[in-house]
Design a protein around this motif. Structure first.
Motif, PDB file in Angstrom:
ATOM      1  N   ALA A   1      34.923  65.779  36.345  1.00  0.00           N
ATOM      2  CA  ALA A   1      33.638  64.826  35.893  1.00  0.00           C
ATOM      3  C   ALA A   1      33.666  63.498  36.360  1.00  0.00           C
ATOM      4  O   ALA A   1      32.545  63.057  36.626  1.00  0.00           O
ATOM      5  CB  ALA A   1      33.379  65.396  34.367  1.00  0.00           C
ATOM      6  N   GLU A   2      34.830  63.027  36.101  1.00  0.00           N
ATOM      7  CA  GLU A   2      34.718  61.400  36.111  1.00  0.00           C
ATOM      8  C   GLU A   2      34.951  61.317  37.643  1.00  0.00           C
ATOM      9  O   GLU A   2      33.783  60.280  38.179  1.00  0.00           O
ATOM     10  CB  GLU A   2      36.393  60.893  35.770  1.00  0.00           C
ATOM     11  CG  GLU A   2      36.343  59.518  36.002  1.00  0.00           C
ATOM     12  CD  GLU A   2      37.804  58.954  35.533  1.00  0.00           C
ATOM     13  OE1 GLU A   2      38.431  58.377  36.154  1.00  0.00           O
ATOM     14  OE2 GLU A   2      38.321  59.201  34.454  1.00  0.00           O
ATOM     15  N   ALA A   3      35.501  61.871  38.659  1.00  0.00           N
ATOM     16  CA  ALA A   3      35.557  61.705  40.128  1.00  0.00           C
ATOM     17  C   ALA A   3      33.956  62.080  40.680  1.00  0.00           C
ATOM     18  O   ALA A   3      33.640  61.148  41.878  1.00  0.00           O
ATOM     19  CB  ALA A   3      36.340  62.404  40.768  1.00  0.00           C
ATOM     20  N   THR A   4      33.172  63.125  39.916  1.00  0.00           N
ATOM     21  CA  THR A   4      31.861  63.228  40.602  1.00  0.00           C
ATOM     22  C   THR A   4      30.710  62.918  39.671  1.00  0.00           C
ATOM     23  O   THR A   4      29.690  63.422  39.919  1.00  0.00           O
ATOM     24  CB  THR A   4      31.561  64.815  40.571  1.00  0.00           C
ATOM     25  OG1 THR A   4      31.985  65.413  39.293  1.00  0.00           O
ATOM     26  CG2 THR A   4      32.716  65.483  41.600  1.00  0.00           C
ATOM     27  N   GLU A   5      31.071  61.767  38.942  1.00  0.00           N
ATOM     28  CA  GLU A   5      29.976  61.318  38.180  1.00  0.00           C
ATOM     29  C   GLU A   5      28.749  60.632  38.856  1.00  0.00           C
ATOM     30  O   GLU A   5      27.635  60.789  38.452  1.00  0.00           O
ATOM     31  CB  GLU A   5      30.566  59.920  37.283  1.00  0.00           C
ATOM     32  CG  GLU A   5      29.458  59.298  36.311  1.00  0.00           C
ATOM     33  CD  GLU A   5      30.193  58.293  35.362  1.00  0.00           C
ATOM     34  OE1 GLU A   5      29.600  57.776  34.582  1.00  0.00           O
ATOM     35  OE2 GLU A   5      31.311  58.012  35.989  1.00  0.00           O
ATOM     36  N   GLN A   6      29.079  60.211  40.071  1.00  0.00           N
ATOM     37  CA  GLN A   6      27.830  59.780  40.899  1.00  0.00           C
ATOM     38  C   GLN A   6      28.110  60.595  42.254  1.00  0.00           C
ATOM     39  O   GLN A   6      28.763  60.224  43.042  1.00  0.00           O
ATOM     40  CB  GLN A   6      27.704  58.299  41.133  1.00  0.00           C
ATOM     41  CG  GLN A   6      27.578  57.507  39.804  1.00  0.00           C
ATOM     42  CD  GLN A   6      27.199  56.059  40.330  1.00  0.00           C
ATOM     43  OE1 GLN A   6      27.280  55.729  41.624  1.00  0.00           O
ATOM     44  NE2 GLN A   6      27.228  55.491  39.310  1.00  0.00           N
ATOM     45  N   LEU A   7      27.363  61.592  42.494  1.00  0.00           N
ATOM     46  CA  LEU A   7      27.286  62.672  43.622  1.00  0.00           C
ATOM     47  C   LEU A   7      26.735  61.911  44.721  1.00  0.00           C
ATOM     48  O   LEU A   7      25.333  61.417  44.668  1.00  0.00           O
ATOM     49  CB  LEU A   7      26.739  63.894  43.475  1.00  0.00           C
ATOM     50  CG  LEU A   7      27.614  64.939  42.384  1.00  0.00           C
ATOM     51  CD1 LEU A   7      26.849  66.181  42.063  1.00  0.00           C
ATOM     52  CD2 LEU A   7      28.932  65.429  43.153  1.00  0.00           C
ATOM     53  N   HIS A   8      27.212  61.929  45.881  1.00  0.00           N
ATOM     54  CA  HIS A   8      26.464  61.276  47.003  1.00  0.00           C
ATOM     55  C   HIS A   8      26.653  62.346  48.158  1.00  0.00           C
ATOM     56  O   HIS A   8      27.910  63.112  48.289  1.00  0.00           O
ATOM     57  CB  HIS A   8      27.257  59.944  47.530  1.00  0.00           C
ATOM     58  CG  HIS A   8      26.854  59.060  46.477  1.00  0.00           C
ATOM     59  ND1 HIS A   8      25.590  58.362  46.436  1.00  0.00           N
ATOM     60  CD2 HIS A   8      27.681  58.537  45.553  1.00  0.00           C
ATOM     61  CE1 HIS A   8      25.715  57.444  45.303  1.00  0.00           C
ATOM     62  NE2 HIS A   8      26.997  57.564  44.736  1.00  0.00           N
ATOM     63  N   ASP A   9      25.833  62.981  48.745  1.00  0.00           N
ATOM     64  CA  ASP A   9      25.850  63.869  49.879  1.00  0.00           C
ATOM     65  C   ASP A   9      26.712  63.669  51.226  1.00  0.00           C
ATOM     66  O   ASP A   9      26.904  64.349  52.025  1.00  0.00           O
ATOM     67  CB  ASP A   9      24.451  64.397  50.284  1.00  0.00           C
ATOM     68  CG  ASP A   9      23.487  63.385  50.825  1.00  0.00           C
ATOM     69  OD1 ASP A   9      24.126  62.477  51.149  1.00  0.00           O
ATOM     70  OD2 ASP A   9      22.369  63.732  51.108  1.00  0.00           O
ATOM     71  N   ASP A  10      27.196  62.390  51.187  1.00  0.00           N
ATOM     72  CA  ASP A  10      27.808  62.043  52.501  1.00  0.00           C
ATOM     73  C   ASP A  10      29.204  61.534  51.888  1.00  0.00           C
ATOM     74  O   ASP A  10      30.278  60.839  52.609  1.00  0.00           O
ATOM     75  CB  ASP A  10      27.313  60.631  53.063  1.00  0.00           C
ATOM     76  CG  ASP A  10      27.125  59.613  52.169  1.00  0.00           C
ATOM     77  OD1 ASP A  10      27.511  59.521  51.222  1.00  0.00           O
ATOM     78  OD2 ASP A  10      26.934  58.517  52.827  1.00  0.00           O
TER      79      ASP A  10
END
Length: 217
Positions: A78-87
């Protein structure tokens, strides 16, 4: 010659927003097989692996830690993927114990008959790829790729097996059984559409592992 070993996983009708949940699912299966339930490190890479991580955290899971809550699989993802970016690519490290000759820098193929074998912590990296990371690398590498490191704990030819005593061969077989148990657990419980166990050189590893188990059983 040692070869890098990977497991690539693809999911049906995959949406990028589902990547965190898919990562948690795969990490949980690894925890069940390995008995290690904490993430040891997490990194996020932008664009490609030639770039420096934009996020990196190493977890302390021993007596020095005031709390290990952050390294619980769900919390770390959850912490590492808090802001998902497709690149971007999201990488999580965990450990399992594999049997190795004492002085684990000694290749299994060179281990003497009287070499003492011990369980040794080995790092496994589990990565989730954004659809635009490294020119859509997920098409070849999977939506999620598991990096087991060098294949030396699992692979020997028949001549190398003859050098090892019965106990040593048993330990290598235990390593193989753990690898296959994790692979089958992911296939059964993670809702994947396909998987591929492969090596960097392209050697047909899965067939070699199954043949090896059949010879020893």
């Amino acid at each position: 010659m040692a070869d890098q070993l990977y497991l690539s996983l693809w999911f049906p009708n995959f949406r990028f927003e589902a990547l965190p949940a898919a990562l948690v699912s795969v990490l949980r299966q690894f925890a069940l097989v390995s008995g290690e339930k904490r993430v040891t490190a997490a990194s996020v890479y932008p664009i490609s692996f030639t770039e420096s991580p934009v996020y990196q955290r190493i977890y302390v899971n021993d007596d020095r830690a005031q709390s290990t809550e952050d390294s619980i699989i769900e919390n770390a993802v959850a912490e590492a993927t808090e802001q998902l970016h497709d690149d971007m690519a999201y990488e999580f490290e965990m450990k399992w114990n594999l049997w190795m000759p004492e002085g684990n820098d000694t290749p299994i193929s060179e281990a003497a008959l009287d070499t003492l074998w011990r369980p040794h912590p080995s790092t496994v990296k589990i990565l989730g790829f954004g659809p635009h990371f490294d020119q859509a690398t997920y098409e070849q590498n999977g939506h999620i790729r598991v990096d087991f490191g060098l294949d030396t704990p699992w692979v020997m030819d028949e001549e190398q097996e003859e050098v090892l005593d019965e106990e040593a061969q048993k330990h290598v077989q235990q390593n193989v059984e753990m690898l296959l148990a994790f692979t089958l657990s992911v296939e059964k419980n993670c809702g994947i559409s396909s998987r591929l166990l492969w090596t960097e050189s392209g050697e047909p590893l899965a067939e070699k592992l199954i043949a090896r188990l059949q010879r020893l059983n």
